[in-house]
Design a protein around this motif. Structure first.
Motif, PDB file in Angstrom:
ATOM      1  N   ASP A 110     -39.075  16.382 -12.518  1.00  0.00           N
ATOM      2  CA  ASP A 110     -38.315  16.785 -13.773  1.00  0.00           C
ATOM      3  C   ASP A 110     -38.337  18.281 -14.056  1.00  0.00           C
ATOM      4  O   ASP A 110     -37.499  19.059 -14.626  1.00  0.00           O
ATOM      5  N   SER A 111     -39.469  18.964 -13.619  1.00  0.00           N
ATOM      6  CA  SER A 111     -39.826  20.062 -13.713  1.00  0.00           C
ATOM      7  C   SER A 111     -39.567  21.193 -12.402  1.00  0.00           C
ATOM      8  O   SER A 111     -39.823  22.337 -12.669  1.00  0.00           O
ATOM      9  N   GLY A 112     -38.843  20.562 -11.573  1.00  0.00           N
ATOM     10  CA  GLY A 112     -38.495  21.384 -10.496  1.00  0.00           C
ATOM     11  C   GLY A 112     -39.313  21.692  -9.567  1.00  0.00           C
ATOM     12  O   GLY A 112     -39.011  22.540  -8.510  1.00  0.00           O
ATOM     13  N   TRP A 113     -40.470  21.058  -9.351  1.00  0.00           N
ATOM     14  CA  TRP A 113     -41.377  21.011  -8.381  1.00  0.00           C
ATOM     15  C   TRP A 113     -40.837  19.793  -7.216  1.00  0.00           C
ATOM     16  O   TRP A 113     -40.424  18.704  -7.643  1.00  0.00           O
ATOM     17  N   ARG A 114     -41.143  20.178  -5.867  1.00  0.00           N
ATOM     18  CA  ARG A 114     -41.034  19.000  -4.990  1.00  0.00           C
ATOM     19  C   ARG A 114     -42.346  18.790  -4.171  1.00  0.00           C
ATOM     20  O   ARG A 114     -43.012  19.721  -3.781  1.00  0.00           O
ATOM     21  N   TYR A 115     -42.572  17.588  -3.732  1.00  0.00           N
ATOM     22  CA  TYR A 115     -43.862  17.114  -3.083  1.00  0.00           C
ATOM     23  C   TYR A 115     -43.274  17.287  -1.313  1.00  0.00           C
ATOM     24  O   TYR A 115     -42.448  16.524  -0.922  1.00  0.00           O
ATOM     25  N   LEU A 116     -44.030  18.279  -0.722  1.00  0.00           N
ATOM     26  CA  LEU A 116     -43.741  18.457   0.637  1.00  0.00           C
ATOM     27  C   LEU A 116     -45.078  18.551   1.321  1.00  0.00           C
ATOM     28  O   LEU A 116     -45.902  19.282   1.088  1.00  0.00           O
ATOM     29  N   LEU A 117     -45.278  17.865   2.382  1.00  0.00           N
ATOM     30  CA  LEU A 117     -46.698  17.813   3.325  1.00  0.00           C
ATOM     31  C   LEU A 117     -47.999  18.009   2.433  1.00  0.00           C
ATOM     32  O   LEU A 117     -48.601  18.875   2.672  1.00  0.00           O
ATOM     33  N   GLY A 118     -48.111  17.104   1.597  1.00  0.00           N
ATOM     34  CA  GLY A 118     -49.423  17.205   0.820  1.00  0.00           C
ATOM     35  C   GLY A 118     -49.526  18.361  -0.291  1.00  0.00           C
ATOM     36  O   GLY A 118     -50.528  18.460  -0.726  1.00  0.00           O
ATOM     37  N   GLY A 119     -48.559  18.908  -0.705  1.00  0.00           N
ATOM     38  CA  GLY A 119     -48.516  20.126  -1.656  1.00  0.00           C
ATOM     39  C   GLY A 119     -47.341  19.882  -2.720  1.00  0.00           C
ATOM     40  O   GLY A 119     -46.384  19.416  -2.189  1.00  0.00           O
ATOM     41  N   LEU A 120     -47.423  20.386  -3.755  1.00  0.00           N
ATOM     42  CA  LEU A 120     -46.456  20.611  -4.601  1.00  0.00           C
ATOM     43  C   LEU A 120     -45.757  22.077  -4.523  1.00  0.00           C
ATOM     44  O   LEU A 120     -46.274  23.045  -4.655  1.00  0.00           O
ATOM     45  N   ARG A 121     -44.624  22.050  -4.377  1.00  0.00           N
ATOM     46  CA  ARG A 121     -43.757  23.385  -3.906  1.00  0.00           C
ATOM     47  C   ARG A 121     -42.547  23.537  -4.968  1.00  0.00           C
ATOM     48  O   ARG A 121     -41.682  22.602  -5.303  1.00  0.00           O
ATOM     49  N   THR A 122     -42.341  24.984  -5.424  1.00  0.00           N
ATOM     50  CA  THR A 122     -41.017  25.290  -6.055  1.00  0.00           C
ATOM     51  C   THR A 122     -40.828  26.649  -5.951  1.00  0.00           C
ATOM     52  O   THR A 122     -41.519  27.495  -5.102  1.00  0.00           O
ATOM     53  N   ALA A 123     -39.885  27.087  -6.308  1.00  0.00           N
ATOM     54  CA  ALA A 123     -39.289  28.497  -6.165  1.00  0.00           C
ATOM     55  C   ALA A 123     -38.741  28.946  -7.708  1.00  0.00           C
ATOM     56  O   ALA A 123     -38.289  28.339  -8.155  1.00  0.00           O
ATOM     57  N   VAL A 124     -38.926  30.228  -7.775  1.00  0.00           N
ATOM     58  CA  VAL A 124     -38.499  30.847  -9.096  1.00  0.00           C
ATOM     59  C   VAL A 124     -37.755  32.039  -8.516  1.00  0.00           C
ATOM     60  O   VAL A 124     -38.076  33.146  -8.204  1.00  0.00           O
TER      61      VAL A 124
END
Length: 230
Positions: free
Chosen positions: A16-30
């Motif tokens: 809900d805060s705009g992060w996504r789980y990919l390959l063992g990490g939390l990732r987002t863009a600003v």
């Protein structure tokens, strides 16, 4: 106490805060309007993570956006602390009137993604050192070196992992791309690839991965975290 989370728990905790789980990490863009603003976002993210920044936060500043990754260096995965830090960063960025989101830029044709290169091998132990030396890569932290991917220590190139073969397969490409996308992006990307002339080789393991091929039979996979927690 810091606890490592599986994909479903990590994804649910930050989606809900705009992060996504990919390959063992939390990732987002600003998305940002200038490099100066990107630097301001980066400084805010570091401040929000405080003493945990060096062990958990990675930044990539480019024109138009800042990419942020949270992952425990010690556990090579997402922990409860990473989730807490993600929410702190989102709150700090919100103070600038900006937001963390899975799109790499407003109106971008795709969302966040990570590329891996998979190499099929009869004897992984025999060929893995060659690729490690050739690429100047390092072992991803983990108890089993043969299973762990090779990773770029500077974070510039895609990870390389090895898939064991039982018998030679001379009529099939032995190196293929694995494209890890957010779970809510996978079907859109699949449809686009099929519409562009690809074909579905196998969806038996979906939504963990779909195997696709181009018109000449060269294979690639679209992958997500889903279907891997069991």
């Amino acid at each position: 106490m810091e606890t490592t989370l599986n994909g479903s728990r990590a994804s649910a905790a930050v989606g809900d805060s705009g992060w996504r789980y990919l390959l063992g990490g939390l990732r987002t863009a600003v998305p940002v309007g200038s490099l100066a603003q990107a630097a301001e976002v980066a400084a805010l993210a570091v401040a929000a993570c405080a003493d945990d920044a060096d062990r958990h936060l990675a930044l990539d500043i480019r024109r138009g956006r800042v990419l942020l990754t949270l992952q425990s260096a010690e556990h090579a995965g997402v922990t409860t602390l990473d989730v807490e830090l993600a929410h702190r960063v989102s709150t700090a960025v919100g103070g600038l009137g900006l937001r963390t989101e899975p799109e790499v830029a407003t109106g971008a044709p795709r969302s966040l993604q990570l590329l891996e290169i998979a190499i099929d091998a009869l004897d992984i132990a025999a060929i893995r050192p060659f690729w490690k030396a050739l690429l100047g890569y390092a072992d991803e932290p983990g108890p089993d070196v043969l299973v762990a991917p090779l990773v770029d220590p500077l974070g510039q190139g895609p990870a390389v992992w090895f898939q064991r073969m039982d018998v030679p397969r001379p009529q099939r490409n032995r190196i293929h791309f694995d494209l890890c996308v957010p779970h809510d992006e996978a079907l859109r990307r699949l449809d686009a690839a099929l519409a562009a002339g690809g074909r579905l080789v196998s969806g038996d393991r979906a939504p963990a991965f779909w195997v696709l091929a181009d018109g000449e039979g060269n294979e690639a996979c679209i992958t997500t975290w889903q279907g891997r927690d069991g």
